[in-house]
Design an enzyme around this catalytic site. Structure first.
Site, PDB file in Angstrom:
ATOM      1  N   CYS A   2       0.841  -1.180   0.000  1.00 37.62           N
ATOM      2  CA  CYS A   2       0.000   0.000   0.000  1.00 37.62           C
ATOM      3  C   CYS A   2       0.883   1.238   0.000  1.00 37.62           C
ATOM      4  CB  CYS A   2      -0.905   0.013   1.236  1.00 37.62           C
ATOM      5  SG  CYS A   2      -1.771  -1.552   1.506  1.00 37.62           S
ATOM      6  N   ARG A  49      -4.902   1.433  -0.398  1.00 38.45           N
ATOM      7  CA  ARG A  49      -4.733   0.008  -0.143  1.00 38.45           C
ATOM      8  C   ARG A  49      -4.709  -0.835  -1.411  1.00 38.45           C
ATOM      9  NH1 ARG A  49      -8.733  -4.395   2.841  1.00 38.45           N
ATOM     10  NH2 ARG A  49      -7.103  -5.928   3.292  1.00 38.45           N
ATOM     11  N   SER A  51      -5.238  -4.594  -1.792  1.00 36.43           N
ATOM     12  CA  SER A  51      -5.742  -5.672  -0.935  1.00 36.43           C
ATOM     13  C   SER A  51      -5.081  -6.995  -1.285  1.00 36.43           C
ATOM     14  CB  SER A  51      -7.258  -5.791  -1.083  1.00 36.43           C
ATOM     15  OG  SER A  51      -7.894  -4.570  -0.760  1.00 36.43           O
ATOM     16  N   ILE A  53      -4.269  -9.507   1.771  1.00 37.88           N
ATOM     17  CA  ILE A  53      -4.678 -10.426   2.835  1.00 37.88           C
ATOM     18  C   ILE A  53      -5.961  -9.895   3.479  1.00 37.88           C
ATOM     19  CG2 ILE A  53      -4.057 -11.369   5.097  1.00 37.88           C
ATOM     20  CD1 ILE A  53      -1.147 -11.316   4.212  1.00 37.88           C
ATOM     21  N   ASN A  74       2.353  -0.224   5.379  1.00 38.11           N
ATOM     22  CA  ASN A  74       2.635  -0.637   4.007  1.00 38.11           C
ATOM     23  C   ASN A  74       3.571  -1.832   4.043  1.00 38.11           C
ATOM     24  OD1 ASN A  74       3.410  -0.809   1.255  1.00 38.11           O
ATOM     25  ND2 ASN A  74       5.056   0.672   1.594  1.00 38.11           N
ATOM     26  N   GLU A  76       4.056  -6.411   4.123  1.00 29.83           N
ATOM     27  CA  GLU A  76       3.503  -7.704   4.520  1.00 29.83           C
ATOM     28  C   GLU A  76       4.329  -8.255   5.674  1.00 29.83           C
ATOM     29  OE1 GLU A  76       0.763  -8.775   3.291  1.00 29.83           O
ATOM     30  OE2 GLU A  76       0.603  -7.575   1.452  1.00 29.83           O
ATOM     31  N   VAL A 285      11.531 -10.890 -19.156  1.00 25.79           N
ATOM     32  CA  VAL A 285      11.704  -9.732 -20.014  1.00 25.79           C
ATOM     33  C   VAL A 285      13.037  -9.828 -20.737  1.00 25.79           C
ATOM     34  CG1 VAL A 285      12.756  -8.338 -18.176  1.00 25.79           C
ATOM     35  CG2 VAL A 285      11.637  -7.189 -20.105  1.00 25.79           C
ATOM     36  N   GLY A 359      14.110 -12.287  -7.145  1.00 25.22           N
ATOM     37  CA  GLY A 359      15.327 -12.818  -6.536  1.00 25.22           C
ATOM     38  C   GLY A 359      16.288 -11.813  -5.952  1.00 25.22           C
TER      39      GLY A 359
END
Length: 630
Positions: A2, A49, A51, A53, A74, A76, A285, A359
């Protein structure tokens, strides 16, 4: 994932609701799913937000039951379920299944110490009304950005610089020292930004405002503790286990997931581990110039794993047309050409998934850059008396540019702290003084690149040279360049990018690895390759690092030459660059006298950034067109 803004007026006047709304709206790309505004007299929060979770709940700003603690968050938190169970055992009741509420309850339980228990990526801000304390924090490695500034009214903290500028209370003035640093690093090292009035909250730091006084302090420090007697295979087994756990935890989401896939060991390892857990969509890419695409390698790896694979190939024209939007989303000039790779592959992935694995961090943690092998090749100089080393350095200065052995003698005669400032070193200090359009007396007052890294070398004094290089990169290059472009280029397309390698448990494992298990004269990331040998295809296991190769060297001589010349010609209004020197550099590059592409790119990116952030602040990327027709 977010974006948030927050305002703290230390003169206790009410927060301007219209201003807060304007600051919040400019972050809509970070959170297109929902928005929220909260004003509590002289403190205000704005939130956008994305969304991921508990889609129906978890709206922000979020308050506790007594409405005296408010949070915007903001990122996880990957161990939120574990923390939730622990908090429930301690009597906390939950209204949602979101990780946001876990952070809120954890603050209720542990106060400002709560951040030390969070395993994830985050930038957050909390208003503790009862204590009249404003608190903010950034994750340990700087995956998520947090910026702050002081205004005549108080302080503002936000996920992006453009949100602070949208308040119309922040001066848009270039910081001279930051520009000087940018010319070397290709980004501005934290805690500075390119704006004199705006700062980055450093990774692993907290920010507290109490009684109108702002203070910052660290809560995390990356330290290496190699276990020299540990068997190689034993450590490799632990590495595989820790990485598999990290990938498993990073899957926490209620939306579709996928992964970026190049031709290398890092992304292939993530895809291999993820594919063992669930069917995976992969995205790659490449660039339309011979020798600058990994699409064939990625396609082959995707077929080996059996993923649903998607790819995009970017032309010189497409890159240039997207460049202004990329720079707008970056907030500051970051002259890494490979940022475009993340921008375009994120655009592709966002059509299929909402969360993607990438990665980043594997090179810094496991010893993946080829330059980390340099101390091995220069060992011969360590046996020389100091006088002989100085003579070798003096000899190198007399050798013609490009002569075989010149670079070897030059590097070997200098200690590590004088030659290594991180993975990028665009302009030497002497070169900067030639390109800077300012009196020599003023440029002499700037701190050199060595001054930026010297405090880090002091802390790393007991490490060997390879580990020192990793330590420097983790504290500069990783957070200032690698993670910055990953966050900004993915969020430009409302895509949450997760980096399972950049995880506290993974770093704890990586910190144990002896240097001889990381690099040798024949390769890099030795232990990681061993750990992943039964997961990735055999050809990937031994493949050298390629990255996102971008053909700017070729394009600046051909397709982009006219654009670059026109842009440099139009830079009279920018009082930082000597136009004549820059144009001469472009002509020498076109004539093939030497490769000046990275230096030119650093200047060109700055000019475009200056036009849209300093000359006239652009409030939306849709207002930006290609710099010139191509």
């Amino acid at each position: 994932m977010c974006g948030f803004v927050s305002v703290y007026n230390y003169n206790r006047i009410p927060v301007n609701a219209e201003m807060l709304r304007k600051m919040t709206d400019i972050l809509s790309h970070r959170g297109p799913d929902d928005e929220g505004i909260k004003i509590d007299e002289f403190v205000g929060f704005g939130f956008r937000r994305l969304s991921i979770i508990d889609l129906e709940h978890g709206a922000q700003p979020m308050a506790n039951d007594s409405q005296d603690i408010w949070l915007v968050f903001n990122g996880e938190i990957y161990n939120y379920r574990e923390l939730r169970n622990w908090l429930m055992d301690r009597g906390h009741a939950f209204r949602t299944d979101s990780d946001t509420e876990v952070v809120l309850r954890l603050y209720e339980e542990n106060g400002e110490e709560c951040v030390s228990r969070l395993r994830g990526m985050f930038g957050l801000a909390i208003w503790d009304k009862k204590r009249e304390v404003f608190f903010a924090a950034r994750d340990p490695f700087g995956i998520k950005p947090v910026y702050y500034c002081e205004t005549p009214y108080g302080y503002m903290v936000a996920s992006e610089i453009k949100a602070l500028l949208a308040s119309d209370r922040v001066d848009r003035e270039v910081d001279g020292q930051s520009f000087y640093d940018y010319l070397t690093f290709q980004y501005v090292p934290e805690p500075a930004t390119m704006f004199r009035s705006i700062r980055k909250l450093m990774a692993g730091h907290t920010l507290t405002i109490k009684n109108g006084v702002l203070t910052t302090k660290p809560y995390f420090e990356a330290k290496f503790a190699p276990e020299e007697t540990r068997p190689f295979n034993d450590l490799a087994e632990e590495a595989r286990s820790v990485l598999q756990e990290s990938v498993w935890l990073h899957r926490n989401s209620d939306v579709p997931r996928g992964a970026f896939l190049s031709g290398g060991i890092d992304s292939s390892s993530l895809v291999g581990m993820l594919q063992q857990l669930e069917p995976t969509k992969t995205f790659s890419v490449g660039f339309e110039s011979e020798g600058y695409s990994e699409l064939n390698l990625a396609r082959k790896t995707a077929a080996y794993f059996g993923t649903e694979h998607h790819e995009i190939s970017v032309s010189a024209d497409a890159y240039l047309h997207a460049l202004p939007k990329m720079i707008w989303h970056m907030d500051e000039p970051v002259a890494d050409p490979s940022a475009a790779g993340i921008y375009f592959v994120s655009q592709l992935a966002s059509r299929h998934v909402k969360v993607v694995f990438s990665g980043e961090g594997a090179d810094e943690f496991f010893g993946g850059y080829n330059i980390y092998r340099e101390p091995l090749s220069l060992r011969v100089f360590e046996q020389m008396p100091e006088g002989i080393r100085k003579m070798a350095g003096a000899l190198s200065h007399w050798m013609p540019a490009g002569m075989k052995g010149k670079s070897f003698l030059e590097r070997g005669s200098r200690p590590l702290q004088e030659r290594f400032y991180g993975n990028a070193k665009i302009f030497e200090d002497a070169e900067k003084n030639m390109i800077l359009n300012m009196p020599a007396s003023r440029s002499e007052n700037f701190v050199s690149a060595r001054g930026i890294t010297a405090p880090l070398y002091e802390k790393a004094i007991n490490y060997d040279d390879v580990t020192k290089m990793q330590y420097i990169d983790i504290h500069t290059w990783l957070r200032g360049n690698i993670l910055m472009k990953a966050d900004k280029m993915s969020m430009a397309h409302s895509l949450e990018l997760r980096v399972p390698f950049v995880d506290p448990a993974v770093f704890q494992l990586a910190s144990k690895i002896p240097t001889r298990y990381k690099v040798s004269s024949s390769g890099t990331k030795l232990l990681l390759r061993e750990a992943m040998k039964d997961i990735v295809p055999p050809d990937v296991q031994s493949r050298k690092k390629l990255g996102f190769p971008v053909p700017i060297r070729v394009w600046l001589r051909n397709e982009w030459y006219g654009w670059a010349r026109e842009l440099l010609e139009s830079s009279d209004h920018i009082p930082w660059i000597k136009k004549s020197k820059a144009l001469r550099m472009l002509e020498d590059h076109r004539a093939g006298k030497y490769d000046a592409s990275r230096k030119l790119w650093t200047l060109l990116v700055f000019i475009i950034w200056h036009q849209m952030y300093i000359a006239q602040f652009q409030t939306a990327p849709s207002a930006l067109a290609s710099p010139v027709n191509v």
